[in-house]
Design an enzyme around this catalytic site. Structure first.
Site, PDB file in Angstrom:
ATOM      1  N   THR A 186       0.720  -1.200   0.104  1.00  0.00           N
ATOM      2  CA  THR A 186      -0.037  -0.056   0.068  1.00  0.00           C
ATOM      3  C   THR A 186       0.928   1.225  -0.061  1.00  0.00           C
ATOM      4  OG1 THR A 186       0.104   0.313   2.526  1.00  0.00           O
ATOM      5  CG2 THR A 186      -1.675  -1.046   1.495  1.00  0.00           C
ATOM      6  N   GLU A 331      -5.590  -3.684   2.582  1.00  0.00           N
ATOM      7  CA  GLU A 331      -5.478  -4.285   3.955  1.00  0.00           C
ATOM      8  C   GLU A 331      -6.733  -5.155   4.230  1.00  0.00           C
ATOM      9  OE1 GLU A 331      -4.677  -1.283   3.678  1.00  0.00           O
ATOM     10  OE2 GLU A 331      -3.029  -0.620   4.732  1.00  0.00           O
ATOM     11  N   LYS A 439      -9.849  20.655  10.584  1.00  0.00           N
ATOM     12  CA  LYS A 439     -10.128  20.785  12.040  1.00  0.00           C
ATOM     13  C   LYS A 439     -10.390  22.294  12.068  1.00  0.00           C
ATOM     14  CE  LYS A 439      -8.187  16.687  13.791  1.00  0.00           C
ATOM     15  NZ  LYS A 439      -7.137  16.139  12.708  1.00  0.00           N
ATOM     16  N   TRP A 444     -14.965  19.155  13.201  1.00  0.00           N
ATOM     17  CA  TRP A 444     -14.614  18.683  11.921  1.00  0.00           C
ATOM     18  C   TRP A 444     -15.532  19.175  10.739  1.00  0.00           C
ATOM     19  CZ3 TRP A 444     -12.946  12.841  13.264  1.00  0.00           C
ATOM     20  CH2 TRP A 444     -11.918  12.851  14.366  1.00  0.00           C
TER      21      TRP A 444
HETATM   22  P1  AMP Z   1      -6.154   1.478  -0.980  1.00  0.00           P
HETATM   23  O1  AMP Z   1      -5.764   0.564  -0.021  1.00  0.00           O
HETATM   24  O2  AMP Z   1      -5.324   1.994  -1.998  1.00  0.00           O
HETATM   25  O3  AMP Z   1      -7.514   0.679  -1.890  1.00  0.00           O
HETATM   26  O4  AMP Z   1      -6.926   2.684  -0.509  1.00  0.00           O
HETATM   27  C1  AMP Z   1      -8.002   2.636   0.622  1.00  0.00           C
HETATM   28  C2  AMP Z   1      -8.517   3.816   1.111  1.00  0.00           C
HETATM   29  O5  AMP Z   1      -9.444   4.412  -0.139  1.00  0.00           O
HETATM   30  C3  AMP Z   1      -9.781   3.864   1.978  1.00  0.00           C
HETATM   31  O6  AMP Z   1      -9.032   3.660   3.136  1.00  0.00           O
HETATM   32  C4  AMP Z   1     -10.446   5.167   1.527  1.00  0.00           C
HETATM   33  O7  AMP Z   1     -10.008   6.233   2.407  1.00  0.00           O
HETATM   34  C5  AMP Z   1     -10.247   5.311   0.110  1.00  0.00           C
HETATM   35  N1  AMP Z   1     -11.700   4.700  -0.353  1.00  0.00           N
HETATM   36  C6  AMP Z   1     -11.575   3.411  -0.942  1.00  0.00           C
HETATM   37  N2  AMP Z   1     -13.015   3.498  -1.368  1.00  0.00           N
HETATM   38  C7  AMP Z   1     -13.761   4.565  -1.062  1.00  0.00           C
HETATM   39  C8  AMP Z   1     -14.950   5.111  -1.311  1.00  0.00           C
HETATM   40  N3  AMP Z   1     -16.030   4.540  -1.925  1.00  0.00           N
HETATM   41  N4  AMP Z   1     -15.203   6.296  -0.766  1.00  0.00           N
HETATM   42  C9  AMP Z   1     -14.241   7.102  -0.235  1.00  0.00           C
HETATM   43  N5  AMP Z   1     -13.175   6.757   0.067  1.00  0.00           N
HETATM   44  C10 AMP Z   1     -12.721   5.500  -0.422  1.00  0.00           C
END
Ligand code: AMP
Length: 542
Positions: A186, A331, A439, A444
């Site tokens: 990641t 994850e 913030k 928030w």
């Molecule tokens: P990744 O591990 O690169 O897939 O990133 C995961 C992160 O992407 C999550 O913890 C969120 O912050 C963001 N994310 C994934 N899907 C969404 C969604 N539908 N809306 C908003 N944020 C998202």
């Protein structure tokens, strides 16, 4: 304890492709190849070639637990690697080619990859990086002998030659289902990337979850086009879930522009699309230009970043496609929640339905969710309270490769880094990443919510909201806007558009128009950089 008397058959990734070959042997896997032509074959062929690959890998000395890396687009060959490598008991490490070259070198060395399978597209990248890649014994070029390019690289092998020389007779080994199967780093916005290491068990369980009707509702009548890359959280698990249910797969290779996608959608009668919002912006642009429709597409999974309300509405009303908003993370294999409406929403108005659909969705069976405050106290599921989103389940990581970052004990929860609400029906709504939340005066402000409203303006192509330091309020929101080509809108018009839609104190203090916004390797806005760039931006006195 009185033990159940049920067979303890291990959940093996190889069993997915075996099943597909046996029960859906003719079901097609179609690829727009890097070399150009469309390639098509069935699951039976995919199994035979995965077995050839397993034999070839064994001959190359790859053993249990060894990491084998890929730098590749979505293709039939990448699918063969998914099964050939993991099926053998080795670990498939899918590298994201959009990472900075130094990060690629870092993760390949960190993972101690022994071979790297690389698409022709990425050869120049690898030629430049090769001296830094310490553990790699050879680079396998994903092409046939005829297309093998002249290369400065030493130690190159040709994928098709390797397969041709190997036998298709191979019996998949059975071993502990907890064994590592694949590895995906990641890219946090700070620090080095960390490796998420999946197991055979977690992958098979996640595939079952993905196929369920209230999740992605996959079956052999589905034709899936995963635009989401196989190097980003296993194409959201679709590369495993499709063979589990015998769905047809359509791989777009390197061509992800609107015209190329639409051509495949029409020709292959695609029914399900999956990808991040930025890809769909391009496709919608192309549809608007060409005045074409989306053929047989029934559903489109939008995740990775929040799906804007206007995008959901356009797909549904203008193109008759059902949007499945989804949320997850690397994850989590990655699926956590999927947004489907409940029977009671059948009588709701379009606007009421959109109010639900902008939320990310409800948890799949196998994913536990809760929100907590800064002290870890659980917050109510009332759709109003927002807090840190924690998750738990058999396809959620309990730590990272080589013991970096958090290490969770049995029963402990994983902190997603997202901030969310949960409502009475169980719909989860992300308000922000914890580090992106603004913030202001001890309260928030959700940057995502303002962004989603801003992209509802017809002149706006993309929007980003960040907090900038403010002497009185701590931070205040600043809106950065990329205009659609040819469109005009002023700062005042933008603010007037947002004013009726936002609480007064959520209204951005300033609007700046920029030619483009920086993104991470997985297509997310790179807010840490923007915060740095605009740290000294002087907000107009309000
Ligand atoms: P990744 O591990 O690169 O897939 O990133 C995961 C992160 O992407 C999550 O913890 C969120 O912050 C963001 N994310 C994934 N899907 C969404 C969604 N539908 N809306 C908003 N944020 C998202």
């Amino acid at each position: 304890m009185l033990r159940g008397q049920m067979m303890d058959r291990p959940l093996m990734i190889s069993s997915l492709i075996e099943y597909a070959a046996l029960y859906h042997g003719d079901q097609e896997i179609v690829t727009r190849t890097i070399e150009g032509p469309i390639h098509r074959y069935g699951y039976r062929d995919a199994l035979a070639r995965s077995k050839r690959l397993a034999n070839a890998l064994q001959r190359l000395g790859v053993g249990r637990g060894d990491r084998v890396a890929t730098l590749a687009w979505n293709s039939q060959r990448h699918l063969e690697l998914y099964f050939g490598v993991s099926g053998l008991g080795a670990v498939l490490h899918t590298i994201n080619p959009r990472l900075f070259p130094d990060q690629i070198a870092y993760i390949a060395n960190h993972a101690e990859d022994v071979y790297l399978f690389v698409d022709l597209t990425f050869l120049p990248l690898i030629e430049a990086l090769a001296p830094k890649l310490k553990s790699i014994k050879a680079f396998v070029i994903l092409t046939d002998a005829e297309h093998m390019p002249p290369s400065r690289l030493e130690r190159t092998l040709c994928y098709e030659t390797l397969l041709a020389e190997a036998s298709a007779d191979f019996v998949w080994p059975e071993f502990d289902e907890a064994a590592a199967s694949s590895l995906c780093y990641t890219s946090g916005t700070t620090g080095n990337p960390k490796g998420v290491i999946y197991s055979h068990r977690s992958t098979v369980l996640h595939s079952w979850g993905a196929c369920m009707p209230d999740a992605l509702d996959l079956s052999s009548s589905e034709v899936i086009l995963p635009v989401v890359p196989m190097f980003h959280a296993n194409a959201w698990g679709l590369a495993y879930a499709a063979p589990m249910c015998g769905a047809k797969l359509v791989f777009p290779g390197a061509k992800l522009d609107g015209a190329s996608l639409l051509e495949l959608i029409e020709r292959e009668r695609v029914t399900l699309l999956a990808g991040v919002p930025t890809v769909w912006l391009a496709l919608l642009g192309h549809l608007a230009e060409t005045k074409k429709g989306l053929g047989a597409v029934r559903s489109i999974v939008i995740g990775g970043a929040a799906a804007p309300r206007s995008m959901i509405d356009t797909f549904q009303r203008q193109y008759g496609v059902n949007v499945l908003h989804a949320w997850g993370m690397t994850e989590m294999s990655p699926l956590g929640v999927v947004n489907r409406l409940l029977p009671k929403h059948a009588v709701a108005s379009n606007e009421q339905r959109l109010d639900v659909q902008v939320k990310q969705g409800r948890a799949l069976y196998g994913v536990e969710l809760k929100i907590v405050d800064d002290d870890g106290k659980e917050l109510p599921r009332d759709g109003k309270a927002f807090g840190h989103l924690l998750v738990r389940g058999p396809w959620t990581a309990n730590g990272y490769f080589k013991g970096e970052g958090v290490r969770l004990g049995a029963g402990e929860w994983f902190d997603t880094g997202d901030v969310a609400t949960l409502d009475g029906d169980g719909y989860m709504h992300i308000t922000d990443r914890a580090k992106d939340v603004i913030k202001s005066g001890g309260e928030w402000i959700s940057s995502i919510e303002i962004e989603n409203l801003a992209v509802g303006h017809p002149a706006v192509a993309e929007a980003c909201v960040i907090g900038v330091p403010h002497p009185k309020w701590d931070e205040r929101p600043l809106l950065l806007v990329v205009k659609r080509s040819g469109a005009t809108v002023s700062r005042e018009e933008m603010l007037a558009f947002l004013t009726p839609k936002l609480a007064k104190w959520w209204l951005p203090d300033d609007v700046i128009f920029v030619p483009e916004l920086p993104h991470t390797a997985t297509g997310k806005l790179l807010k840490s950089k923007l915060r740095e760039d605009y740290r000294l931006h002087r907000l107009p006195a309000s």
